[in-house]
Each structure stands twice: as structure tokens, then as C-alpha cells.
Write an enzyme that holds these catalytic residues in place. Structure first.
Site, PDB file in Angstrom:
ATOM      1  N   ARG A 371       0.809  -1.213   0.000  1.00 52.08           N
ATOM      2  CA  ARG A 371       0.000   0.000   0.000  1.00 52.08           C
ATOM      3  C   ARG A 371       0.846   1.270   0.000  1.00 52.08           C
ATOM      4  NH1 ARG A 371      -2.247   0.891   4.368  1.00 52.08           N
ATOM      5  NH2 ARG A 371      -1.434  -0.792   5.658  1.00 52.08           N
ATOM      6  N   CYS A 671      12.561  46.747 -38.730  1.00 49.32           N
ATOM      7  CA  CYS A 671      12.269  45.377 -39.158  1.00 49.32           C
ATOM      8  C   CYS A 671      13.401  44.889 -40.069  1.00 49.32           C
ATOM      9  CB  CYS A 671      10.940  45.333 -39.902  1.00 49.32           C
ATOM     10  SG  CYS A 671      10.446  43.654 -40.356  1.00 49.32           S
ATOM     11  N   CYS A 989      41.177  33.826 -14.879  1.00 49.04           N
ATOM     12  CA  CYS A 989      40.419  34.032 -16.126  1.00 49.04           C
ATOM     13  C   CYS A 989      38.943  33.682 -15.981  1.00 49.04           C
ATOM     14  CB  CYS A 989      41.048  33.239 -17.270  1.00 49.04           C
ATOM     15  SG  CYS A 989      40.727  31.457 -17.202  1.00 49.04           S
TER      16      CYS A 989
END
Length: 1025
Positions: A371, A671, A989
């Protein structure tokens, strides 16, 4: 000399010993050697390992679902955020799972927690203990894929734990009148019995509704019900339960401990006599079920019910639960746990922590009939509990007053499906302790009599209406275990939630008031929700800075209407033109980007489109703008327009747009595809002179503000912005999409390809991929033209990224690709996220947080890890023999600790209050500009180096590899432990940090010694020509 310089020195060759190399031939190694290799590198438990890990006194988190920030973000991004999400339908409390996972993916942990607590006041508890595989996870659509479903419980736990760390109180809904102005009905006295999940939920919702006289009566001296007394600390820590109770108390709910419903104390009758208008019964099932074979057995003999055992474990392991010291129950030798439900597994794993040498889980049926949820069973299996199916208990064997074993008979399932017991098949097991978790009942006659006159059903439980949770007595409601319908904590929470609304309905009816027919329970609120995120720009007041870009989300005005209804502060129309310039689009025209790699579904980092401007007429847009402004006067609506380089056209169209009632105009001069070929869009926006003149024409034509939309496809965007300002523009939009070609197939054809000829054109790339370009454009304009309004667009997909653009100098934020990835409802996440980011800046105690991210603790799999080096002075990785040593060291440490961490004083929750003013949007605009400058302004004297947290390191060597082949060979990689070590040749770096898969495993810290660059040859040496 050249040959020497171009060959690695011997010390570097030594460092490179484990660096990947291309294989030139097959590899040969003996099977026996490979078996030994496998053991050395093994991270999971060896399948042939039969040794039980020592767990005594170890109540650390064992849940598989627990996540750290890195894991939560990866899992949240993986979620599809489905339409009509099945996960939500499978959640008893109807959590908006799709939305809270969206918030986690966007690093808005407050927003996620708000959504969770709005529907479930015990959202953190349920995130930890919900049987999600049988609930929300069971409905996850990703079950249909190779990678499997989302870890919803882990995400819920993560978000609510982060909120818990914020220490922000819950407040009454700001939509309610002040308490003194509430109607009389809201002063009605309400009693709740039992301080468990059902009552806490019910009281929380009643308090959110505005009721001010709510009292919970709790029999015990601790609160939380079974969450406190029966769910183990390693699954549900007590401070979590206490946190949620404190949230409830924030709303004025009172708790009185040591007082219960009983004929000895309080009854429903006396309650009514004392003026209580409504009552809720949430007392659970207090008494254990006992099989007759256990009659007369005691704890001294070695017998416990789960109702005895688990509370003893809780008192001995949950700091703050009790005001007194309680040792753990001493459970030694072999332990038998009867049954295979969730409680049985809690007993079994708890027994190991109380000293059990071996635990046997004995149950009547087979594995197919267990169960308990798979999560619980798996944990017990991993901890080496033994499973014995098909056995039914017959008697307990006692010798010299102590349990020494049990006798069972075998069970079988016959052909009809019935289970039968075979008395001829007898099994005896030796045992020192027996634990019986056979369920619970309500059979205390004093409690039953005190509940009179409510009716009980045939199971001896209060009879309730399953929809309203109302008993046979209209003023009495009940929920949780005592009703018998809820089988889990989350279902008990929902019982209380259900009851709260119908208690509200009942009380209001007593005062002659009506409530809506559709339940409308208030949301969860905190001071964060009171933060004002409105902003003014160019004389316009925006309710919030988030709006629709002139793009696909604004394809039609009904879409804009839905966006405004969802909460977007403003919108731009899709760019429209005069009828003489009307367009027709091609298809396919909008595609996912290749920048996301093999990521399919939402969360695309880029899109490419070759879509032109709107196919709809100017008349359509103008009529629609008039309609929208009439219905949404407080929202800003900006008309986006486009013409060729023609004065009359610009003047005509701009006047038309202004006359429609638009608050402002946007001049689309950018655009990047299609329109440029027509002398529009990009053809106008790359020349400062053309931009300046177009802006002058529009300025002559209209009084409303207008903004020039800029293209990033220029060498110097600042010169274009300056030209727009000189032409009279009130601001600029930065930026439009970046011109690109997204990808080519293996046959050489492009995607998208149009028609049988498979032709394409360069399109506009959008999404988070272009965010660095957009940030650069916004900051450059803001630095060059201080105070000049900027509408940012380009990769805004969260409150966090939106704040970056505000810090860069933008005033409002346009969104497109993020909506293409999801839907209009992301606006809720953006608003709560931005409010939280601003609010947290006012709390001094959280000054070391990065936005909503707390400092990262040393962890593995989201759980804190002990610093082994501090315990034994030696660094050990987490695999193979080193992992076994770590476990033994930790086990010894836990036993030494024993009672040290069992605090006796009750937990106190301290709220973090705002010590500094909460910044407004205008206060954060341009905040980052002070940090930007030229390279020559950077300090070359203040250098950093990498510092690796060995406890978090997963030994992958990614830092080592990138340092070798892309850096300075400054990281050594131990061939046995795979622990990386940074040498003093590190130049800072930061490549190692950039490729490390574990968040904050590598930090960059100040260099303690002067940095001396390696020049290769001394500066005085002349080059060979």
C-alpha cells in the site's frame, strides 16, 4: 629556442597527464583489473553489498526528491508547463503547479511559494511528504517521454524552503477592509480541535477570509499533529511544521495547548454555551488498533504500536518540539515491523536510527499489493531493511519477560482472488522488538460523548457531507483522519480548505449575508505584495513595467485584451501600415533557434522569424485601439506604425493612430527582413538623417509621445538614438531582432524554407540569445543620452532579466519570445518576481543574497554535506572507498553528537523587517551604469583566483580540461581522488567557473599575491624576423 617555447615544460606535461587525448587504438585491460577499477570509482551502492550503513542517531534528510538551486532550476526548465495541466488535476489542493514551476525556472522563488501557499497553507510540509508518484507526478505528461516525469515535490519543497529563509510574515489580504471595519459576522468565535494539518489549513483560510476570533485547542503540549509526532525528522523536520504554524499565527489565529474535546474538559455543548458560532473537528484518530495477539504486551517487553514508537522517536529527534529532553527509544537487535503501509516504513527506517541491528518488514500480501508509495518503500530498501511477504502474524514469543520472536503462517491468494491463510505453513522469526502499525481508531468514550449530538457512521467516525465537510450538526464541521476520507497529509489539508469555505458560508448565513456560489478563497499575501511597481515614462503612468512587444503576442486586439485582463501593464499593437503598403506573409515563418541545442519544447533561447508586419488594416487597428482604451483606461496602449521614407505617409498614419486614442506611438524603423526591400523598416532605421527627419515629421503631426524602434543591425546604435532625440522623439525602443540565418540542413537547404524551391531570407533572431546585444544597446544609449526614455526589448523572460534592463537604463520592458515559449500568464510571475527583488533589497539580513538566491551551502544532491576535512583533517571525494570512509566518519560523528543537538527550547521565528526604504522602479533605473566604462578604467592590481569547494565537487574535471586546453594549465587533477587543486599560476580568467556544472562549487576570490603575467620571453628579448 622556438622549439622549446612551443613545447610544454615537464611540470606542465605532468599536469596534462589526465587530459583527454584522441584514442589511436583499442584499449586493453584485464577483467580482474576492471572489477577493481569499478569499485574504486563507484558512487552508487554495490549490488553485492550486504553491510548495513550505520544510521544510529542520524536524522539527516534522506528524501530522493530534495533539490538544491541548481537541481531545481534544471528540473523546472525541463517542465513543459502544459495547458490544462494534468498534474494540477491530480493535486488534492489544486495547486497551480504549472505556474509555480514557471516561477522557479525564472528564479522567482517568492512567486512560486506564493502560488503554493495560496492553495495549500502547508505547502512546505506537503512538498516533503506528499506521495507525489500517486498524485501530481502520476499525471505528468513527461511520463510519455524517455526522461520521465518532473520531480514536483522536490520543486515545491525547494521554493517554499527558500521562502522560509526569507523570514517574511503572512499578512491579511490587502483587498479586505481594516479589521475594525469588517462586518460583525467576522468577529464570530470559531473553535478548531486538534492542531494538525486539517485544522491548520482550515484556520489559515478562515483567517485569510477575515475572521478575527479563531482558536485551535490541542490536547498535546506540542502542535502539528501527526506531522510532528509520527512523520520522522529525516522526512519532515519540526522547524518546517513550526514555520507553517507561525505563518497561520501571523494572521491572529490562537493556539491553546493541553486542552482537548472530552467530557473532562470541553464538549460541543459547552462550546456553544460559550458563544462559539462554528467548530471544526480535526483531532485525527488518537488510539491505535491492536490485534488480540498483542494484548498485555508492553514497551518494556519490546512491543510498540506505531502510536507509541513514532512519537517517542519524534520527541528524541526533533529539536524544539518539546520543552524537555527526551532520549530516543532504545531499540537493539532484530526488529519486526508488521505491515507494508507508509507508517510501517516510517517505523522501520526510524528503528535503524534508534540502534536496531536488523529490521524485518513482514506483511500479509505480496509486493504487488504493497500500500505504501514507491518512494517510501525504496528508502527502506536502500537502508537494507528486509522484506518478508505472504506472512500473517499468529503469536508473539516471550521468554523471561522479553520478546524473543514471532510466529507467522503463510498466506496465499486463491483462484477467486481471496486471500487465505495456510495454518500448516508456519514461519518463526527471532526478534527483540515488535512494532505494530495496524492503523488508528477513535474509541475514547469521553471524546465520543463530547462530540454529541453529531451522528457517527458504521465505522465509528463522524458522518460528514463530503462536499462541505459539515456534520449532522450544521455548525460543526470535521476533516482529516477523523473523518476517514483523507489518507494523506495533503488530503487532510484539503479537507480543512473545503471546510473553511462552508464554515464561512454558514456563519455569514447566520448574520443574514450571502457568499458567492463559487468559492473564492483569498490568496496568500505578504508585505512583498504591497510593493508598488508602477513607473512613469514620458508623462505616461504604467501600472507595471511589463508589456507586449509589437510582435506575435499582439497579432490581434482580442489577444491584447486577454493580456490586459491577465495583468500586463502595457502593449504595443502589431506594426501596421497604410493600406497601400499592406503585406501578406509567407509560411513557414517562425522557427525555434539552434542556440538551445537539443532542447525541444518551451524554454527556447531563441527564435528566428521572417514574418512581416501586420496583415490587418490600419482601420482595424485604430477601431480596436479605441475599444481597448475605453475598457482599459489605466493600461498604456502604444500604436506601432511603419511607412517608407515619405513625409505625407508618416504624417497621415501617425495622425490616424493618435486619433484612435492610442497613448503613444512607436515608429518601427528596424524590421530586419522583408520590409527593408520595400524601403521601410531597416531601410529607414540605419541612417541617422532618415531617422531624424521621420521623427521630425511625426513630431509635427501628433501631440502624444512617440518612440523610435531601433535596430541592432548598425555599427553605432547611439548615433541612431541621438538622431531620434534630435528629431523630437520622446524615447526609443532598443532593440529589434538581430538579422541572422538560423541553420542549414544536411542537404544544404535552409530552415525555414518556403515553397518547392526551398528558398529563405535572412530573418530576425529574438529571445534570450540576443539579450547581451540588447543590454549593450540599452546601456550605451543610457550613458550617452542620460534621462532619455528607453523601452527595452530583447531577451526579457523573467523579473530577474527585466531588472537587468532597468538597471541598464530602461524604464519599461517589452516581451515577445518568452510568451511564445509559454503564454500570457507569465505576467503574474514577472510582477511578483519584481516586487520580491525590490522588497528584498530593504532587508539587511539578506544582503548576502543574489536577488532571490540565498548563499549556496556546501551540498551534494541538494543536501548539506559535512566538511570531512574538519572532522578528520583529510579531504575525501564522494565515491568508492572514500565514500565508505566518509559514511563511517559521519556515523561516528552522529553517535558522538548523540543528544547535543536535541534542543529543549521551543523554536522562535523571527521576522525580517525592512530596515531600508523599498526602492521604487525609478530608483533602480540606470543603477548599473556607474559600473560601466572603458577597459583602461579597469583595475589591473586587483586580481582574483579560483577557489574550489571540494565537498561540492563531483570530480568531473571540466575545470581541469578547460584550463588545460583554453587557459593556463593551473589546475592539477589527482589521479586517485579526482580532486582538482588550483595552483598559484592561476590567472583568474574564470573559465573554470564558467564550465563547472555545480553552481558555486568554484568561487573567484581575491588574489593574495601580486599578479605577474607570464610573458613567454622577457620584454627585452627581440623577436626573430
Amino acid at each position: 629556442m622556438a622549439g622549446v617555447l612551443s613545447r610544454d615544460a615537464p611540470d606542465i606535461e605532468s599536469i596534462l597527464a589526465l587530459n583527454p587525448r584522441i584514442q589511436a587504438h583499442a584499449t586493453l585491460r584485464s577483467t580482474m583489473a576492471k572489477k577493481l577499477d569499478k569499485k574504486h570509482w563507484k558512487r552508487n551502492t554495490d549490488k553485492n553489498c550486504f553491510i548495513c550503513e550505520k544510521l544510529e542517531n542520524n536524522f539527516d534528510d534522506i528524501k530522493h526528491t530534495t533539490l538544491g538551486e541548481r537541481g531545481a532550476l534544471r528540473e523546472a526548465v525541463r517542465c513543459l508547463k502544459c495547458a490544462d495541466a494534468p498534474c494540477q488535476k491530480s493535486c488534492p489542493t489544486s495547486l497551480d503547479i504549472k505556474s509555480f514551476i514557471t516561477s522557479i525556472a525564472n528564479k522567482n522563488y517568492y512567486g512560486a511559494a506564493k502560488l503554493i501557499f495560496s492553495d495549500n497553507p502547508l505547502g512546505l510540509t506537503c512538498g516533503m511528504v506528499c506521495p507525489t508518484s500517486d498524485l501530481c507526478v502520476g499525471g505528468c505528461n513527461l511520463h510519455a517521454t524517455e526522461e520521465g516525469p518532473i520531480n514536483i515535490g522536490g520543486l515545491q519543497q525547494f521554493a517554499t524552503e527558500v521562502f522560509k529563509a526569507m523570514n517574511i510574515p503572512q499578512i491579511r489580504s490587502p483587498l479586505l477592509p481594516p479589521p475594525e471595519h469588517m462586518p460583525e459576522a467576522y468577529s464570530a468565535k470559531i473553535a478548531l480541535f486538534g492542531a494538525g494539518p486539517a485544522s491548520i489549513s482550515c484556520a489559515s483560510f478562515l483567517a485569510r477570509l477575515g475572521y478575527s476570533d479563531i482558536t485551535i485547542f490541542e490536547k498535546q503540549e506540542y502542535v502539528g499533529g501527526l506531522s510532528t509526532s509520527e512523520i520522522p525528522q529525516f522526512r519532515l523536520p519540526y522547524d518546517v511544521v513550526n514555520f507553517e504554524i507561525e505563518l497561520m499565527k501571523d494572521l491572529g489565529v490562537k493556539i491553546i495547548c493541553g486542552k482537548s474535546i472530552s467530557t473532562d474538559e470541553m464538549t460541543l455543548s459547552t462550546l456553544k454555551e460559550n458563544g462559539y458560532k462554528a467548530a471544526f473537528i480535526g483531532i485525527g484518530l488518537p488510539e491505535p488498533k491492536k490485534d488480540h495477539i498483542f494484548q498485555g504486551l508492553t514497551q518494556v517487553q519490546g512491543f510498540y504500536t506505531s502510536k507509541d514508537f513514532l512519537p517517542l522517536v519524534a520527541k528524541g529527534s526533533k529539536p524544539g518540539m518539546c520543552a524537555c529532553h527526551s532520549p530516543l527509544p532504545s531499540v537493539r537487535g532484530a526488529v519486526i515491523v508488521l505491515g507494508a503501509g507508509d507508517t510501517a516504513f516510517d517505523c522501520a527506517t526510524s528503528a535503524l536510527r534508534c540502534g536496531a541491528r536488523r529490521v524485518f518488514i513482514v506483511f500479509r500480501k505480496g509486493f504487488a499489493n504493497i500500500r505504501a508509495v514507491p518512494e517510501e518503500m525504496e528508502l527502506a530498501k536502500e537502508e537494507k531493511c528486509e522484506f518478508l511477504p505472504f506472512l500473517s502474524p499468529r503469536k508473539v514469543i516471550v521468554k523471561d519477560g522479553k520478546i524473543v520472536g514471532m510466529q507467522f503462517v503463510r498466506t496465499e491468494q486463491d483462484e477467486t482472488g481471496n486471500w487465505v491463510e495456510d495454518e500448516e505453513q508456519i514461519v518463526r522469526l527471532k526478534a527483540d522488538v515488535v512494532i505494530s502499525p495496524f492503523g488508528s481508531v477513535l474509541d475514547d468514550p469521553k471524546v465520543i460523548e463530547a462530540l454529541s449530538p453529531i451522528k457517527f457512521n458504521r465505522w465509528g467516525l463522524p458522518e460528514v457531507n463530503p462536499e462541505t465537510m459539515q456534520t449532522s450538526e450544521p455548525w460543526v464541521f470535521a476533516g482529516g483522519d477523523v473523518v476517514g476520507m483523507a489518507n494523506t497529509t495533503v488530503e487532510s489539508v484539503n479537507d480543512g480548505k473545503q471546510a473553511s469555505w462552508y464554515i464561512h458560508e454558514y456563519i455569514q448565513a447566520q448574520y443574514g449575508a450571502l457568499v458567492p456560489s463559487q468559492p473564492t478563497l483569498p490568496l496568500f499575501y505578504t508585505p512583498v505584495d504591497l510593493v508598488d511597481i508602477s513607473v512613469e515614462m514620458a508623462g505616461l503612468r504604467f501600472p507595471n513595467p511589463f508589456g507586449l512587444a509589437s510582435a506575435t503576442p499582439a497579432t490581434s486586439t482580442p489577444m491584447i485584451r486577454r493580456a490586459f485582463e491577465a495583468g500586463w501593464g502595457f502593449a504595443l499593437t502589431k506594426t501596421f501600415s497604410l493600406d497601400k503598403d499592406i503585406v501578406t506573409n509567407v509560411s513557414p515563418r517562425i522557427i525555434r533557434g539552434t542556440t538551445s541545442g537539443p532542447l525541444y519544447g518551451p524554454g527556447q533561447s531563441s527564435f528566428l522569424n521572417i514574418e512581416l508586419i501586420s496583415e490587418k488594416t490600419a482601420a482595424y487597428w485604430c477601431h480596436s485601439v479605441t475599444e481597448l482604451k475605453a475598457d482599459f483606461p489605466d493600461n498604456i496602449l502604444i500604436a506601432s506604425i511603419m511607412c517608407s521614407y515619405n513625409k505625407n505617409d508618416w504624417m497621415e498614419l501617425s495622425k490616424m493612430a493618435e486619433a484612435s486614442g492610442a497613448d503613444a506611438l512607436e515608429l518601427n524603423l528596424s524590421c530586419p527582413h522583408g520590409m527593408g526591400e520595400r524601403g521601410m523598416g531597416l531601410a529607414c532605421g540605419q541612417d541617422p538623417e532618415l531617422v531624424r527627419n521621420i521623427c521630425r515629421w511625426v513630431r509635427q503631426s501628433v501631440r502624444v509621445p512617440f518612440f523610435a524602434k531601433l535596430t541592432p543591425n548598425v555599427t553605432d546604435i547611439v548615433s541612431i538614438a541621438r538622431a531620434a532625440k534630435e528629431g523630437g522623439a520622446d524615447g526609443v525602443t532598443a532593440t529589434n531582432t538581430v538579422s541572422g540565418l538560423m541553420g542549414l540542413k544536411a542537404d544544404g537547404s535552409p530552415w525555414p524554407s518556403v515553397g518547392s524551391g526551398k528558398r529563405t531570407t535572412y530573418g530576425g533572431v529574438s529571445g534570450t540569445t540576443i539579450r547581451p546585444i540588447a543590454l549593450r544597446a540599452v546601456t550605451a544609449i543610457a550613458r550617452a543620452l542620460p534621462g532619455f526614455p528607453i523601452l527595452a526589448t530583447g531577451g526579457i523572460d523573467s523579473a530577474e532579466s527585466g531588472l537587468q534592463f532597468l538597471h541598464s537604463g530602461a524604464s519599461v520592458l517589452q516581451v515577445c519570445s518568452a510568451i511564445q515559449n509559454q503564454d500570457f500568464t507569465v505576467i503574474e510571475d514577472y510582477c511578483t518576481g519584481l516586487k520580491a527583488l525590490l522588497y528584498l533589497k530593504s532587508i539587511e539580513e539578506l544582503s548576502d543574497w543574489d536577488g532571490q538566491s540565498p548563499p549556496t551551502m556546501s551540498h551534494q544532491k541538494g543536501k548539506p554535506v559535512p566538511h570531512i576535512a574538519e572532522l578528520m583533517g583529510q579531504k575525501l571525494p564522494s565515491f568508492g572507498p572514500y565514500l565508505e570512509r566518509r559514511k563511517k566518519i559521519l556515523a561516528a560523528s552522529k553517535i558522538r553528537e548523540n543528544d547535543q543537538n536535541r534542543a529543549c527550547s521551543p523554536l522562535q521565528r523571527k521576522h525580517f523587517n525592512s530596515q531600508k526604504p523599498i526602492p521604487a522602479i525609478k530608483d533602480v533605473i540606470g543603477k548599473s551604469l556607474q559600473y560601466l566604462g572603458t577597459f583602461g578604467e579597469l583595475n589591473i592590481m586587483e586580481q582574483v583566483v579560483a577557489l574550489i569547494d571540494e565537498e561540492m565537487c563531483i570530480n568531473c574535471g571540466k575545470c581541469y580540461m578547460t584550463c588545460n586546453d583554453s587557459g593556463y594549465q593551473a589546475i592539477q587533477f589527482d589521479p586517485e581522488t579526482h580532486l582538482p587543486t588550483v595552483s598559484d599560476t592561476c590567472t583568474g580568467c574564470t573559465l573554470c567557473l564558467s564550465v563547472c556544472p555545480i553552481m558555486d562549487c568554484i568561487r573567484m576570490v581575491s588574489r593574495a599575491t601580486p599578479y605577474e603575467p607570464k610573458r613567454g620571453l622577457p620584454l627585452a628579448v627581440k623577436p626573430v624576423c
